[in-house]
Design a protein around this motif. Structure first.
Motif, mmCIF file in Angstrom:
data_model
loop_
_atom_site.group_PDB
_atom_site.id
_atom_site.type_symbol
_atom_site.label_atom_id
_atom_site.label_comp_id
_atom_site.label_asym_id
_atom_site.label_seq_id
_atom_site.Cartn_x
_atom_site.Cartn_y
_atom_site.Cartn_z
ATOM 1 N N LYS A 1 0.813 -1.232 0.000
ATOM 2 C CA LYS A 1 0.000 0.000 0.000
ATOM 3 C C LYS A 1 0.834 1.264 0.000
ATOM 4 O O LYS A 1 0.521 2.230 -0.677
ATOM 5 C CB LYS A 1 -0.875 0.042 1.263
ATOM 6 N N TYR A 2 1.889 1.291 0.829
ATOM 7 C CA TYR A 2 2.705 2.494 0.951
ATOM 8 C C TYR A 2 3.923 2.394 0.050
ATOM 9 O O TYR A 2 5.034 2.729 0.426
ATOM 10 C CB TYR A 2 3.079 2.739 2.418
ATOM 11 N N ASP B 1 10.383 -2.952 2.093
ATOM 12 C CA ASP B 1 9.816 -2.362 0.885
ATOM 13 C C ASP B 1 10.625 -1.170 0.404
ATOM 14 O O ASP B 1 11.416 -0.603 1.153
ATOM 15 C CB ASP B 1 8.350 -1.965 1.120
ATOM 16 N N VAL C 1 7.325 4.593 0.188
ATOM 17 C CA VAL C 1 7.409 6.010 0.541
ATOM 18 C C VAL C 1 8.217 6.265 1.810
ATOM 19 O O VAL C 1 8.658 7.388 2.055
ATOM 20 C CB VAL C 1 6.002 6.634 0.713
ATOM 21 N N GLY C 2 8.411 5.228 2.628
ATOM 22 C CA GLY C 2 9.231 5.372 3.824
ATOM 23 C C GLY C 2 8.499 6.075 4.961
ATOM 24 O O GLY C 2 7.414 6.631 4.782
ATOM 25 N N ARG D 1 -1.142 7.656 12.144
ATOM 26 C CA ARG D 1 -0.778 7.557 10.727
ATOM 27 C C ARG D 1 0.178 8.681 10.396
ATOM 28 O O ARG D 1 0.033 9.786 10.886
ATOM 29 C CB ARG D 1 -1.972 7.742 9.802
ATOM 30 N N GLY E 1 -5.303 2.936 10.816
ATOM 31 C CA GLY E 1 -4.300 3.295 11.810
ATOM 32 C C GLY E 1 -4.215 2.287 12.947
ATOM 33 O O GLY E 1 -3.593 2.550 13.970
ATOM 34 N N LEU E 2 -4.844 1.129 12.760
ATOM 35 C CA LEU E 2 -4.841 0.123 13.827
ATOM 36 C C LEU E 2 -4.014 -1.112 13.477
ATOM 37 O O LEU E 2 -3.709 -1.928 14.344
ATOM 38 C CB LEU E 2 -6.282 -0.307 14.142
ATOM 39 N N GLY E 3 -3.661 -1.236 12.190
ATOM 40 C CA GLY E 3 -2.978 -2.442 11.722
ATOM 41 C C GLY E 3 -1.700 -2.757 12.480
ATOM 42 O O GLY E 3 -1.490 -3.891 12.922
ATOM 43 N N PHE F 1 10.459 -3.923 8.313
ATOM 44 C CA PHE F 1 9.897 -4.409 9.576
ATOM 45 C C PHE F 1 10.425 -5.817 9.823
ATOM 46 O O PHE F 1 10.534 -6.618 8.886
ATOM 47 C CB PHE F 1 8.367 -4.495 9.491
HETATM 48 P P1 ADP Z 1 -3.105 2.070 8.353
HETATM 49 O O1 ADP Z 1 -4.415 1.387 8.490
HETATM 50 O O2 ADP Z 1 -3.219 3.563 8.296
HETATM 51 O O3 ADP Z 1 -2.256 1.494 7.279
HETATM 52 P P2 ADP Z 1 -1.181 0.948 10.276
HETATM 53 O O4 ADP Z 1 -1.301 0.875 11.759
HETATM 54 O O5 ADP Z 1 -1.072 -0.324 9.532
HETATM 55 O O6 ADP Z 1 -2.408 1.826 9.789
HETATM 56 O O7 ADP Z 1 0.074 1.856 9.931
HETATM 57 C C1 ADP Z 1 0.199 3.124 10.572
HETATM 58 C C2 ADP Z 1 0.859 4.132 9.661
HETATM 59 O O8 ADP Z 1 2.248 3.789 9.481
HETATM 60 C C3 ADP Z 1 0.288 4.182 8.255
HETATM 61 O O9 ADP Z 1 -0.810 5.054 8.182
HETATM 62 C C4 ADP Z 1 1.463 4.707 7.451
HETATM 63 O O10 ADP Z 1 1.532 6.108 7.558
HETATM 64 C C5 ADP Z 1 2.677 4.112 8.170
HETATM 65 N N1 ADP Z 1 3.180 2.880 7.531
HETATM 66 C C6 ADP Z 1 2.922 1.599 7.885
HETATM 67 N N2 ADP Z 1 3.601 0.717 7.123
HETATM 68 C C7 ADP Z 1 4.319 1.458 6.248
HETATM 69 C C8 ADP Z 1 5.237 1.149 5.197
HETATM 70 N N3 ADP Z 1 5.560 -0.125 4.886
HETATM 71 N N4 ADP Z 1 5.785 2.184 4.509
HETATM 72 C C9 ADP Z 1 5.474 3.465 4.828
HETATM 73 N N5 ADP Z 1 4.625 3.823 5.783
HETATM 74 C C10 ADP Z 1 4.047 2.848 6.502
#
Ligand code: ADP
Length: 265
Positions: free
Chosen positions: A164-165, A189, A192-193, A208, A221-223, A250
């Motif tokens: 997704k990102y 990945d 976007v970092g 987020r 924002g809960l994942g 990660f």
């Molecule tokens: P979301 O449902 O918003 O994806 P997460 O808890 O999974 O919520 O992630 C929190 C935030 O961390 C995301 O909104 C994003 O901004 C950032 N994030 C998570 N994983 C990545 C990634 N692999 N690359 C860039 N940003 C990430």
């Protein structure tokens, strides 16, 4: 607050120590209570936003003097999307509550490779659609004493985020390795970092980096909070770091369970 009891004892060393421990415990309970309150307030806010949109959209349909079918259908579609969003949020809130309160269910020796392969299969269409290549390099023999669904959730959340990102033409590399008494799952990945200053906060509930992007991707924002809490329940740890020259990495580490049907480590 509710835990404002303090004990001031003077005298014997043991009594002083007891008083100190009591006060320290009280402080911790208060923090937990604050975290809980904050969580309820954040959750309510997150639920209010889609509800307000639904309210607005229904009002505009009901109050329109005349509305052609196409416009009405478009609004109804938007209402459906907001409802889906509410479903996603509540499902995740329930997951977090379960992780908080319920004892872990049905643990068995789980082959992490099989789990990650299932996630890979599930995410392949999304990865193709956004032109991200998803590459998995998974070692045999990485077994973890776990609840299968929980492991799936961890791998899915991390891998879905990595897709997704990301950016068109980007890559996600997933590796699974046994390292001594541990099993390490890495999701890396080229996306976007995450800015350095945000790294300590991304496991917080509802946090987020880019709200608009998360929302557009259906995020809640809960994942990552679910990933962290689930990993903890399995005596695992999660770390995150920036990847050079771009992207994020990660890593989840679990205690290894040696073989199929092996004993709980
Ligand atoms: P979301 O449902 O918003 O994806 P997460 O808890 O999974 O919520 O992630 C929190 C935030 O961390 C995301 O909104 C994003 O901004 C950032 N994030 C998570 N994983 C990545 C990634 N692999 N690359 C860039 N940003 C990430």
């Amino acid at each position: 607050g509710e835990y404002s009891h303090r004990v001031d004892l003077k005298g014997g060393d043991e009594m002083t120590q007891l008083a100190e421990e009591f006060n320290e415990l009280t402080g911790r309970l208060q923090t937990t209570e604050e975290v809980r309150r904050r969580f309820v307030s954040d959750a309510s806010h997150e639920l209010k936003t889609p509800l307000a949109s639904i309210r607005l959209l229904t009002d505009s349909i009901l109050q329109a003097e005349h509305m052609d079918d196409a416009t009405a259908r478009e609004f109804l579609g938007d209402i459906g999307e907001e409802a889906e969003r509410l479903t996603r949020i509540t499902e995740k809130l329930l997951t977090l509550t379960r992780l908080d309160t319920a004892p872990p269910v049905e643990r068995t020796a789980v082959d992490v490779k099989r789990v990650v392969e299932k996630v890979e299969h599930m995410l392949a269409p999304l990865a193709r659609a956004v032109e991200v290549s998803l590459v998995c390099d998974l070692e045999e023999g990485a077994w973890v004493w776990a609840t299968q669904d929980d492991l799936y959730q961890i791998a899915f959340n991390l891998m879905e985020n990595a897709v997704k990102y990301n950016l068109p033409g980007g890559m996600v590399r997933v590796t699974l390795q046994g390292q001594g008494d541990a099993v390490v799952l890495c999701v890396e990945d080229t996306g976007v970092g995450i800015p350095e200053e945000d790294l300590p906060k991304i496991f917080d509930r509802f946090y987020r980096v880019d709200k608009a992007r998360s929302r557009a991707a259906g995020g809640t924002g809960l994942g990552l909070s679910i990933v962290r809490d689930t990993a903890r329940q399995h005596r695992g740890t999660v770390t995150v770091r920036r990847r050079e020259p771009a992207g994020t990495c990660f890593a989840v580490t679990f205690p290894r369970c040696r073989e199929k049907g092996g004993e709980q480590p």
